[in-house]
Scaffold this active site. Structure first.
Site, PDB file in Angstrom:
ATOM      1  N   ASP A   1       0.852  -1.182   0.000  1.00  0.00           N
ATOM      2  CA  ASP A   1       0.000   0.000   0.000  1.00  0.00           C
ATOM      3  C   ASP A   1       0.895   1.242   0.000  1.00  0.00           C
ATOM      4  O   ASP A   1       2.108   1.137  -0.109  1.00  0.00           O
ATOM      5  CB  ASP A   1      -0.976  -0.015   1.178  1.00  0.00           C
ATOM      6  CG  ASP A   1      -0.279   0.192   2.518  1.00  0.00           C
ATOM      7  OD1 ASP A   1       0.959   0.130   2.562  1.00  0.00           O
ATOM      8  OD2 ASP A   1      -0.983   0.406   3.512  1.00  0.00           O
TER       9      ASP A   1
ATOM     10  N   ARG B   1       0.169   4.583   2.009  1.00  0.00           N
ATOM     11  CA  ARG B   1       0.211   5.552   3.110  1.00  0.00           C
ATOM     12  C   ARG B   1       0.354   4.948   4.496  1.00  0.00           C
ATOM     13  O   ARG B   1       0.375   5.670   5.473  1.00  0.00           O
ATOM     14  CB  ARG B   1      -1.039   6.437   3.064  1.00  0.00           C
ATOM     15  CG  ARG B   1      -1.051   7.366   1.873  1.00  0.00           C
ATOM     16  CD  ARG B   1      -2.301   8.219   1.837  1.00  0.00           C
ATOM     17  NE  ARG B   1      -2.207   9.234   0.811  1.00  0.00           N
ATOM     18  CZ  ARG B   1      -2.456   9.034  -0.473  1.00  0.00           C
ATOM     19  NH1 ARG B   1      -2.814   7.831  -0.886  1.00  0.00           N
ATOM     20  NH2 ARG B   1      -2.333  10.010  -1.360  1.00  0.00           N
TER      21      ARG B   1
ATOM     22  N   GLN C   1      -9.724   2.579  -6.647  1.00  0.00           N
ATOM     23  CA  GLN C   1      -8.612   3.516  -6.758  1.00  0.00           C
ATOM     24  C   GLN C   1      -7.323   2.787  -7.130  1.00  0.00           C
ATOM     25  O   GLN C   1      -6.291   3.425  -7.349  1.00  0.00           O
ATOM     26  CB  GLN C   1      -8.422   4.253  -5.427  1.00  0.00           C
ATOM     27  CG  GLN C   1      -9.612   5.109  -5.026  1.00  0.00           C
ATOM     28  CD  GLN C   1      -9.475   5.645  -3.615  1.00  0.00           C
ATOM     29  OE1 GLN C   1      -9.634   4.924  -2.647  1.00  0.00           O
ATOM     30  NE2 GLN C   1      -9.156   6.920  -3.499  1.00  0.00           N
ATOM     31  N   ASN C   2      -7.383   1.467  -7.184  1.00  0.00           N
ATOM     32  CA  ASN C   2      -6.188   0.670  -7.445  1.00  0.00           C
ATOM     33  C   ASN C   2      -5.884   0.592  -8.933  1.00  0.00           C
ATOM     34  O   ASN C   2      -6.776   0.708  -9.773  1.00  0.00           O
ATOM     35  CB  ASN C   2      -6.363  -0.737  -6.870  1.00  0.00           C
ATOM     36  CG  ASN C   2      -6.561  -0.710  -5.371  1.00  0.00           C
ATOM     37  OD1 ASN C   2      -6.140   0.225  -4.696  1.00  0.00           O
ATOM     38  ND2 ASN C   2      -7.219  -1.732  -4.839  1.00  0.00           N
TER      39      ASN C   2
ATOM     40  N   HIS D   1      -8.436   5.567 -11.229  1.00  0.00           N
ATOM     41  CA  HIS D   1      -7.091   6.119 -11.438  1.00  0.00           C
ATOM     42  C   HIS D   1      -6.354   5.424 -12.585  1.00  0.00           C
ATOM     43  O   HIS D   1      -5.133   5.467 -12.644  1.00  0.00           O
ATOM     44  CB  HIS D   1      -6.278   6.019 -10.149  1.00  0.00           C
ATOM     45  CG  HIS D   1      -6.836   6.850  -9.035  1.00  0.00           C
ATOM     46  ND1 HIS D   1      -6.530   6.638  -7.709  1.00  0.00           N
ATOM     47  CD2 HIS D   1      -7.703   7.899  -9.046  1.00  0.00           C
ATOM     48  CE1 HIS D   1      -7.163   7.526  -6.960  1.00  0.00           C
ATOM     49  NE2 HIS D   1      -7.886   8.292  -7.751  1.00  0.00           N
TER      50      HIS D   1
ATOM     51  N   SER E   1      -9.505   1.801   1.984  1.00  0.00           N
ATOM     52  CA  SER E   1      -9.082   3.091   1.430  1.00  0.00           C
ATOM     53  C   SER E   1      -8.953   4.125   2.539  1.00  0.00           C
ATOM     54  O   SER E   1      -9.779   4.180   3.455  1.00  0.00           O
ATOM     55  CB  SER E   1     -10.089   3.596   0.393  1.00  0.00           C
ATOM     56  OG  SER E   1      -9.737   4.903  -0.053  1.00  0.00           O
TER      57      SER E   1
END
Length: 376
Positions: free
Chosen positions: A95, A97, A166-167, A184, A261
């Site tokens: 991941d 963050r 979002q992946n 994205h 997320s």
């Protein structure tokens, strides 16, 4: 829901407040480099700031329990699932963050700021850091997780309106999910950042594994023609498909599930506040999101564990595409507030305050009741 009409508000206060002061009304400080811009150019930003401030969705007080979550999934037929990197971590994809995520590895990629790796302007100057890292998230290396297969189950049972992901790993397609929007972009195609020459994503495969920068076969290195996967970098617009599809879906959705997320990248992060506020919202994530309050129930822990628990409660057969051993522990405890449930791997902030209040906090008696009832 709190509402405020932008244009009447602007007409009322534009004569007495400066543009900078109007931003401050909504707790937003205009960056110094934008202060010289004409007011007309700042109005879209002001409207966005205002809409975020005054239209935050409030938690529904009538939805608090795990039983209600199971019933909502069982009875809903237009579920929107918004997924982030957390659904792919168990596949071996890092991941971004978390404490040990990609953005914590600055020294390894020689970056001043972690987001430079996915910044389009930085990529134009120096694409090598991205291509040094790209093989770690290249989709051919991985199989879908239990979380992906849970979403596929929702689709097979006619309950999935859309999976907004979002992946960029395309594991949704590998799992067979058809009703998916890759917000994205993905590795499926690539194009030159200079001339726009487009190729299938597989054409970049050798360079990705060799960690070399692929050069455009049309305009060449002399024109700085670098090929880039059609992934949306910071500084680029999202694909049109997101806005086009969401415009219709937000009128149909009857349940929102946000899974894995951190909801820190707009406009996808704004989805939860842009659907009708009466629509129930469930968070499935390793940790709660203090900057994104308003979820009706938060199921905290490993996404795969929670999806397995939900399938057991729903009596659904879940296909597991991975051969690695899975924890058999599907027990949970209640969190610091009534609508938080902690599964294996959960991280809950001790000072959680955002969408809880005095009457929503868990008493000692409540906690003891939930602990004894916390197994499926």
């Amino acid at each position: 829901m709190i509402t405020l009409d932008f244009w009447p508000w602007l007409e009322k206060y534009s004569g007495t407040l400066s543009m900078s002061a109007m931003f401050q009304v909504f707790d937003f400080t205009l960056p110094s480099y934008m202060e010289h811009l004409p007011n007309d150019e700042l109005l879209p930003l002001l409207k966005t700031v205002m809409s975020k401030k005054v239209a935050k969705r409030r938690k529904r007080s009538d939805i608090n329990s795990l039983d209600q979550v199971v019933d909502l999934i069982r009875n809903s037929n237009n579920i929107v699932v918004l997924t982030g990197a957390g659904v792919s971590v168990s596949c071996g994809i890092p991941d971004f963050r978390s404490q040990n995520g990609v953005y914590s590895r600055l020294d390894e990629f020689e970056l001043d700021d972690p987001q430079q790796m996915f910044d389009i302007e930085y990529f134009r100057i120096n694409p090598q850091p991205f291509y040094t890292f790209a093989k770690e998230i290249y989709p051919l290396n991985f199989k879908p997780s239990i979380s992906h297969m849970f979403i596929k189950l929702l689709e097979e049972k006619g309950k999935l309106l859309r999976n907004y992901t979002q992946n960029i790993d395309t594991l949704e397609q590998v799992a067979g999910i058809e009703r998916v929007v890759q917000c994205h972009g993905s590795f499926a195609t690539a194009k030159c950042i200079v001339c726009g020459f487009q190729v299938p994503g597989q054409a970049l495969e050798d360079d990705i594994y060799a960690q070399t920068v692929p050069i455009c076969p049309q305009c060449g290195e002399e024109r700085d023609g670098v090929m880039k996967p059609n992934i949306t970098f910071f500084g680029e617009m999202l694909p049109d498909e997101f806005d086009r599809t969401f415009a219709g879906d937000k009128q149909k959705v009857d349940l929102l599930i946000v899974m894995g997320s951190s909801l820190k990248v707009s406009p996808v992060a704004d989805v939860k506040d842009k659907i009708p506020h009466e629509v129930p919202q469930i968070l499935i994530n390793l940790e709660c999101l203090p900057h994104m309050d308003g979820f009706d129930v938060a199921l905290l822990g490993y996404c795969d564990v929670i999806c397995r628990y939900l399938c057991e409660r729903l009596d659904w057969k879940l296909v597991d595409t991975q051969s690695t051993p899975k924890s058999s522990d599907l027990s949970f405890t209640q969190g610091l507030v009534r609508h938080h449930y902690l599964f294996e791997g959960a991280k809950e902030a001790v000072n959680w305050e955002t969408d809880s209040n005095q009457e929503d906090s868990v008493t000692e008696e409540d906690s003891q009741k939930e602990s004894t009832a916390g197994s499926p």
